[in-house]
Scaffold this motif. Structure first.
Motif, PDB file in Angstrom:
ATOM      1  N   VAL A 270       8.926   7.052 -29.861  1.00  0.00           N
ATOM      2  CA  VAL A 270       8.357   5.916 -29.140  1.00  0.00           C
ATOM      3  C   VAL A 270       6.976   5.568 -29.695  1.00  0.00           C
ATOM      4  CG1 VAL A 270       7.606   5.088 -26.874  1.00  0.00           C
ATOM      5  CG2 VAL A 270       9.664   6.491 -27.072  1.00  0.00           C
ATOM      6  N   ALA A 271       6.164   6.599 -29.990  1.00  0.00           N
ATOM      7  CA  ALA A 271       4.826   6.345 -30.522  1.00  0.00           C
ATOM      8  C   ALA A 271       4.888   5.611 -31.858  1.00  0.00           C
ATOM      9  CB  ALA A 271       4.074   7.663 -30.671  1.00  0.00           C
ATOM     10  N   TYR A 272       5.826   6.019 -32.711  1.00  0.00           N
ATOM     11  CA  TYR A 272       5.961   5.351 -34.012  1.00  0.00           C
ATOM     12  C   TYR A 272       6.400   3.898 -33.847  1.00  0.00           C
ATOM     13  CZ  TYR A 272       7.673   4.304 -38.707  1.00  0.00           C
ATOM     14  OH  TYR A 272       7.900   3.719 -39.921  1.00  0.00           O
ATOM     15  N   LEU A 273       7.357   3.669 -32.926  1.00  0.00           N
ATOM     16  CA  LEU A 273       7.801   2.293 -32.688  1.00  0.00           C
ATOM     17  C   LEU A 273       6.670   1.438 -32.129  1.00  0.00           C
ATOM     18  CD1 LEU A 273      11.370   2.873 -31.173  1.00  0.00           C
ATOM     19  CD2 LEU A 273      10.801   2.016 -33.455  1.00  0.00           C
ATOM     20  N   LEU A 274       5.879   1.992 -31.203  1.00  0.00           N
ATOM     21  CA  LEU A 274       4.743   1.255 -30.661  1.00  0.00           C
ATOM     22  C   LEU A 274       3.736   0.917 -31.755  1.00  0.00           C
ATOM     23  CD1 LEU A 274       4.084   3.166 -27.308  1.00  0.00           C
ATOM     24  CD2 LEU A 274       4.954   0.838 -27.559  1.00  0.00           C
ATOM     25  N   PHE A 275       3.523   1.873 -32.660  1.00  0.00           N
ATOM     26  CA  PHE A 275       2.577   1.635 -33.754  1.00  0.00           C
ATOM     27  C   PHE A 275       3.048   0.483 -34.639  1.00  0.00           C
ATOM     28  CE2 PHE A 275       0.949   2.576 -38.047  1.00  0.00           C
ATOM     29  CZ  PHE A 275      -0.420   2.573 -37.771  1.00  0.00           C
ATOM     30  N   MET A 276       4.326   0.487 -34.985  1.00  0.00           N
ATOM     31  CA  MET A 276       4.861  -0.577 -35.844  1.00  0.00           C
ATOM     32  C   MET A 276       4.862  -1.924 -35.117  1.00  0.00           C
ATOM     33  SD  MET A 276       5.200   1.014 -38.565  1.00  0.00           S
ATOM     34  CE  MET A 276       5.788  -0.403 -39.475  1.00  0.00           C
ATOM     35  N   ILE A 277       5.216  -1.920 -33.828  1.00  0.00           N
ATOM     36  CA  ILE A 277       5.175  -3.165 -33.054  1.00  0.00           C
ATOM     37  C   ILE A 277       3.753  -3.715 -33.014  1.00  0.00           C
ATOM     38  CG2 ILE A 277       5.435  -4.134 -30.737  1.00  0.00           C
ATOM     39  CD1 ILE A 277       7.808  -2.247 -30.342  1.00  0.00           C
ATOM     40  N   GLY A 278       2.779  -2.812 -32.840  1.00  0.00           N
ATOM     41  CA  GLY A 278       1.395  -3.244 -32.813  1.00  0.00           C
ATOM     42  C   GLY A 278       0.947  -3.866 -34.114  1.00  0.00           C
ATOM     43  N   ILE A 279       1.296  -3.217 -35.233  1.00  0.00           N
ATOM     44  CA  ILE A 279       0.889  -3.746 -36.541  1.00  0.00           C
ATOM     45  C   ILE A 279       1.538  -5.103 -36.804  1.00  0.00           C
ATOM     46  CG2 ILE A 279       1.037  -3.365 -39.021  1.00  0.00           C
ATOM     47  CD1 ILE A 279      -1.047  -1.651 -37.678  1.00  0.00           C
ATOM     48  N   TYR A 280       2.851  -5.186 -36.638  1.00  0.00           N
ATOM     49  CA  TYR A 280       3.550  -6.445 -36.921  1.00  0.00           C
ATOM     50  C   TYR A 280       3.165  -7.539 -35.930  1.00  0.00           C
ATOM     51  CZ  TYR A 280       6.508  -4.366 -40.505  1.00  0.00           C
ATOM     52  OH  TYR A 280       6.951  -3.771 -41.653  1.00  0.00           O
ATOM     53  N   GLY A 281       2.881  -7.167 -34.674  1.00  0.00           N
ATOM     54  CA  GLY A 281       2.455  -8.170 -33.706  1.00  0.00           C
ATOM     55  C   GLY A 281       1.142  -8.813 -34.103  1.00  0.00           C
ATOM     56  N   LEU A 282       0.182  -8.011 -34.538  1.00  0.00           N
ATOM     57  CA  LEU A 282      -1.101  -8.572 -34.969  1.00  0.00           C
ATOM     58  C   LEU A 282      -0.957  -9.390 -36.248  1.00  0.00           C
ATOM     59  CD1 LEU A 282      -3.517  -5.583 -34.234  1.00  0.00           C
ATOM     60  CD2 LEU A 282      -3.028  -7.578 -32.828  1.00  0.00           C
ATOM     61  N   ILE A 283      -0.075  -8.940 -37.153  1.00  0.00           N
ATOM     62  CA  ILE A 283       0.157  -9.720 -38.377  1.00  0.00           C
ATOM     63  C   ILE A 283       0.753 -11.083 -38.047  1.00  0.00           C
ATOM     64  CG2 ILE A 283       1.537  -9.832 -40.496  1.00  0.00           C
ATOM     65  CD1 ILE A 283       1.216  -6.826 -40.763  1.00  0.00           C
ATOM     66  N   LEU A 284       1.762 -11.119 -37.174  1.00  0.00           N
ATOM     67  CA  LEU A 284       2.387 -12.389 -36.798  1.00  0.00           C
ATOM     68  C   LEU A 284       1.401 -13.294 -36.069  1.00  0.00           C
ATOM     69  CD1 LEU A 284       5.907 -11.167 -35.607  1.00  0.00           C
ATOM     70  CD2 LEU A 284       5.347 -12.375 -37.719  1.00  0.00           C
ATOM     71  N   GLU A 285       0.550 -12.725 -35.244  1.00  0.00           N
ATOM     72  CA  GLU A 285      -0.449 -13.541 -34.560  1.00  0.00           C
ATOM     73  C   GLU A 285      -1.439 -14.124 -35.559  1.00  0.00           C
ATOM     74  OE1 GLU A 285      -2.250 -15.525 -31.512  1.00  0.00           O
ATOM     75  OE2 GLU A 285      -0.406 -14.328 -31.386  1.00  0.00           O
ATOM     76  N   GLY A 286      -1.785 -13.338 -36.590  1.00  0.00           N
ATOM     77  CA  GLY A 286      -2.680 -13.850 -37.611  1.00  0.00           C
ATOM     78  C   GLY A 286      -2.052 -14.968 -38.435  1.00  0.00           C
ATOM     79  N   LEU A 287      -0.748 -14.866 -38.678  1.00  0.00           N
ATOM     80  CA  LEU A 287      -0.071 -15.918 -39.442  1.00  0.00           C
ATOM     81  C   LEU A 287       0.185 -17.162 -38.602  1.00  0.00           C
ATOM     82  CD1 LEU A 287       2.551 -13.746 -41.390  1.00  0.00           C
ATOM     83  CD2 LEU A 287       0.436 -14.738 -42.277  1.00  0.00           C
ATOM     84  N   ASN A 288       0.303 -16.985 -37.274  1.00  0.00           N
ATOM     85  CA  ASN A 288       0.563 -18.130 -36.381  1.00  0.00           C
ATOM     86  C   ASN A 288      -0.436 -18.088 -35.231  1.00  0.00           C
ATOM     87  OD1 ASN A 288       3.399 -19.175 -37.409  1.00  0.00           O
ATOM     88  ND2 ASN A 288       3.501 -16.947 -37.347  1.00  0.00           N
ATOM     89  N   PRO A 289      -1.685 -18.433 -35.482  1.00  0.00           N
ATOM     90  CA  PRO A 289      -2.706 -18.350 -34.417  1.00  0.00           C
ATOM     91  C   PRO A 289      -2.320 -19.208 -33.220  1.00  0.00           C
ATOM     92  CG  PRO A 289      -3.717 -18.732 -36.571  1.00  0.00           C
ATOM     93  CD  PRO A 289      -2.252 -18.915 -36.755  1.00  0.00           C
ATOM     94  N   GLY A 290      -2.572 -18.635 -32.035  1.00  0.00           N
ATOM     95  CA  GLY A 290      -2.272 -19.373 -30.818  1.00  0.00           C
ATOM     96  C   GLY A 290      -0.917 -19.085 -30.231  1.00  0.00           C
TER      97      GLY A 290
END
Length: 478
Positions: A270-290
């Protein structure tokens, strides 16, 4: 709108008062029995170490005669294991590590805890060992054999520097060996076998562990364990103590829902999945602000993952989540996102409160009802803001060119194409597709600069939007 806001504020104050009353209504802890049994089951993480630390502190405060740590673990994080070992070494209450029931194991981190305890016991058909440290990311290369002291090997070592990964692994293994040997020497147990458990990953059965002076005794159940320990003297942080526990009542201690929830988060998968979700979530937010959703989910997941990996202590992770939740709820007020930021803020606030306020110190308990009440009140306040926002979107725009469309005006002169009209008490240049007579009622269809486009008012145009008194009631044409 003012009524809704007042109601929401009143509801929030009511929840706060009710939660405060719930705190004062907490029942006092009952007198603890002579023996407490604390389970350490599954992977050892920050939640487990916090649970054991709190139980040892509570046992010392209640003058408990003995703590039994019932072990059945495949291992866990090095930091969490060391926190438990430190708590055991500093405990004024004797601690007996007991690998049970049959079929259980005390592998890896469990072996260190067993060695650190004042008494080490195992049930039949159990095992311990395999205490070699392993990094979370895995080892790129196996450990190379230790170099000999011959000059040829020294020269060869100077010519071929050791690989960084191998050197790091050797340091970790040597550190673990020194650590478990110090525990073995502290408790008078077999230090040589402990070193082999770290370097070679060997394991022992219960009978072999007893013969090798790794454990103190074998007991089929806790009743038999207490009978065997009765009268034994142990050295604790408070000095030597003699155990009088034969037939003593045993209080079964189980992790609370907070510990169970945090244990799920700290599960390696679960910790590894949360880590990956966190990284990809911030990347997607950076690519699509707002977009908001990836950023909110990513930030919460990343903070939970950092807590699970013990990069952030539990108090810092909880405080960071609470701050994130407050920030997201404030951001919802200034940048409405139809509840996305607000709901993420409520979720971050709840998780942060669970992490930060997980304490069993008498008089300082914070009930879940208060946390849940604040979360519900925040959610209701959020939904109230969203409701007001949506209602405001349905209202007619009152300013700018868009606010003029649909307004009623009165012609000041006769004109066929362009002329002057009275609109909101002001004279405007108007353009009409049909001829217009003086005092005709007109409807604004569009606006451009200082000119409006109008059409004759029809029977369906009953609402008066102009402030001109003469235009509030249509006049019959002669």
């Amino acid at each position: 709108m003012a009524f809704v806001r007042t109601g929401l504020i009143g509801l929030l104050l009511f929840v706060l008062m009710a939660g405060t009353g719930a705190i004062s209504a907490q029942p006092s802890a009952s007198d603890a029995p002579g023996v407490r049994e604390v389970p350490i089951v599954g992977p050892i993480g920050p939640a487990t170490s916090a649970f054991v630390h709190d139980e040892l502190a509570a046992a010392a405060q209640a003058n408990t005669d003995l703590i039994i740590l019932r072990l059945d673990t495949p291992g866990g994080l090095d930091g969490a294991m060391r926190d438990i070992v430190k708590a055991i070494l500093a405990s004024s209450v004797p601690v007996a590590a007991y690998v049970a029931p049959g079929g259980a194991r005390a592998a890896s981190a469990g072996t260190y805890i067993l060695y650190a305890s004042h008494i080490a016991a195992m049930a039949p058909a159990t095992n311990l060992g395999a205490a070699t440290p392993v990094s979370i990311g895995g080892d790129s290369k196996p450990t190379s054999p230790a170099p000999s002291d011959s000059p040829d090997n020294e020269a060869e070592g100077r010519e071929a520097p050791a690989d960084d990964a191998t050197a790091k692994r050797r340091k970790a293994v040597n550190d673990a060996v020194a650590y478990i040997r110090s525990l073995a020497e502290q408790r008078g147990r077999n230090a040589d076998w402990a070193e082999k458990a770290v370097r070679e990953g060997v394991s022992l059965s219960a009978r072999a562990a007893l013969d090798a002076n790794v454990i103190d005794l074998i007991a089929a159940n806790t009743t038999e364990l207490l009978a065997a320990l009765d009268g034994r003297r142990v050295d604790t942080a408070a000095g030597p103590q003699q155990l009088n526990v034969a037939g003593a009542a045993i209080e079964q201690r189980e992790p609370g829902w907070q510990t169970e929830l945090l244990s799920v988060i700290t599960n390696p998968t679960v910790a590894y999945l949360l880590f990956m979700i966190g990284i990809y979530g911030l990347i997607l937010e950076g690519l699509n602000p707002g977009t908001a959703v990836p950023g909110v989910v990513g930030a919460i997941s990343l903070l939970c993952a950092l807590f699970a990996f013990q990069v952030l202590p539990v108090n810092y992770a909880g405080l960071a989540l609470i701050a994130l939740g407050a920030g997201l709820m404030i951001a919802e007020m200034f940048a409405p996102s139809f509840g996305i930021l607000g709901l993420g803020g409520v979720a971050a606030f709840v998780f942060g409160s669970i992490m930060l306020m997980d304490t069993d110190v008498p008089g300082f308990e914070i009930p879940f009802g208060l946390i849940g009440g604040l979360a519900v009140a925040s959610a209701l306040l959020l939904f109230g803001i969203v409701y007001l926002f949506l209602r405001s979107r349905r209202e007619k725009i009152q300013t700018g060119h868009a606010g003029l469309i649909g307004s009623r005006c009165v012609s000041l002169t006769d004109f066929e194409h362009e002329g002057r009209v009275l609109l909101h008490g002001e004279s405007w240049l108007a353009q009409s597709p049909t001829p217009v007579a003086r005092d005709d009622q007109l409807i604004v269809t569009d606006a451009e600069g200082l000119k409006v486009f109008v059409r004759p008012a029809g029977p369906a145009d009953t609402t008066i939007h102009t402030g001109n008194a003469s235009a509030r009631r249509p006049k019959p044409r002669s």
